[in-house]
Design a protein around this motif. Sequence first.
Motif, PDB file in Angstrom:
ATOM      1  N   CYS A  39      21.738  -2.394 -46.608  1.00 45.33           N
ATOM      2  CA  CYS A  39      22.481  -2.620 -45.374  1.00 45.33           C
ATOM      3  C   CYS A  39      22.997  -1.266 -44.886  1.00 45.33           C
ATOM      4  O   CYS A  39      23.577  -0.508 -45.655  1.00 45.33           O
ATOM      5  CB  CYS A  39      23.643  -3.571 -45.683  1.00 45.33           C
ATOM      6  SG  CYS A  39      24.737  -3.843 -44.290  1.00 45.33           S
ATOM      7  N   CYS A  41      25.382  -0.641 -42.697  1.00 43.09           N
ATOM      8  CA  CYS A  41      26.640  -0.799 -41.962  1.00 43.09           C
ATOM      9  C   CYS A  41      27.584   0.372 -42.222  1.00 43.09           C
ATOM     10  O   CYS A  41      27.343   1.215 -43.077  1.00 43.09           O
ATOM     11  CB  CYS A  41      27.293  -2.141 -42.279  1.00 43.09           C
ATOM     12  SG  CYS A  41      28.061  -2.246 -43.890  1.00 43.09           S
ATOM     13  N   CYS A  46      29.560  -0.876 -49.045  1.00 43.87           N
ATOM     14  CA  CYS A  46      28.609  -1.979 -48.953  1.00 43.87           C
ATOM     15  C   CYS A  46      27.280  -1.558 -49.569  1.00 43.87           C
ATOM     16  O   CYS A  46      26.678  -0.584 -49.136  1.00 43.87           O
ATOM     17  CB  CYS A  46      28.392  -2.383 -47.498  1.00 43.87           C
ATOM     18  SG  CYS A  46      27.091  -3.618 -47.316  1.00 43.87           S
ATOM     19  N   HIS A  73      28.015  -7.621 -40.451  1.00 46.88           N
ATOM     20  CA  HIS A  73      28.359  -6.265 -40.913  1.00 46.88           C
ATOM     21  C   HIS A  73      28.296  -5.311 -39.719  1.00 46.88           C
ATOM     22  O   HIS A  73      27.611  -4.307 -39.726  1.00 46.88           O
ATOM     23  CB  HIS A  73      27.402  -5.784 -42.005  1.00 46.88           C
ATOM     24  CG  HIS A  73      27.644  -6.413 -43.327  1.00 46.88           C
ATOM     25  ND1 HIS A  73      27.640  -5.722 -44.518  1.00 46.88           N
ATOM     26  CD2 HIS A  73      27.918  -7.709 -43.643  1.00 46.88           C
ATOM     27  CE1 HIS A  73      27.889  -6.567 -45.517  1.00 46.88           C
ATOM     28  NE2 HIS A  73      28.055  -7.775 -45.016  1.00 46.88           N
TER      29      HIS A  73
HETATM   30 ZN   LIG Z   1      26.877  -3.914 -44.971  1.00 46.11          ZN
END
Ligand SMILES: [Zn+2]
Length: 110
Positions: A39, A41, A46, A73
């Motif tokens: 991810c 983000c 994360c 996110h």
């Molecule tokens: Zn994330």
Amino acid sequence: MDEREKRLAQNEALFREVNERIKSTADGLGTVDDFEYFCECANADCTFQITLTGAEYESIRSDPTQFVVLPLHFTPEVETLVSESKAYWIVRKTGAAGEYVEKLDPRSRQ
Ligand SMILES: [Zn+2]
């Protein structure tokens, strides 16, 4: 772009960097199917993963200001939402942050 915005953009660019290595590993293996990416983000903590096909990943990467994140996110103060699907969302940095992440894009640096 303030310091916080810059830091958040750096987090996203860092995960993109990692994902670019994952993509070259996938390419090296001749993988055309799903592969696990991180991810991208703004949250540095994360480490969730997103499953993408090579084509999905490439279409996100075709724009150096776009990042792929898990649904929700998304940090609306520093990016705009481009598209939503069940598995992932695509966000875009704009203005000074957009120029900044474009400069950090490994594909733009080549
Ligand atoms: Zn994330």
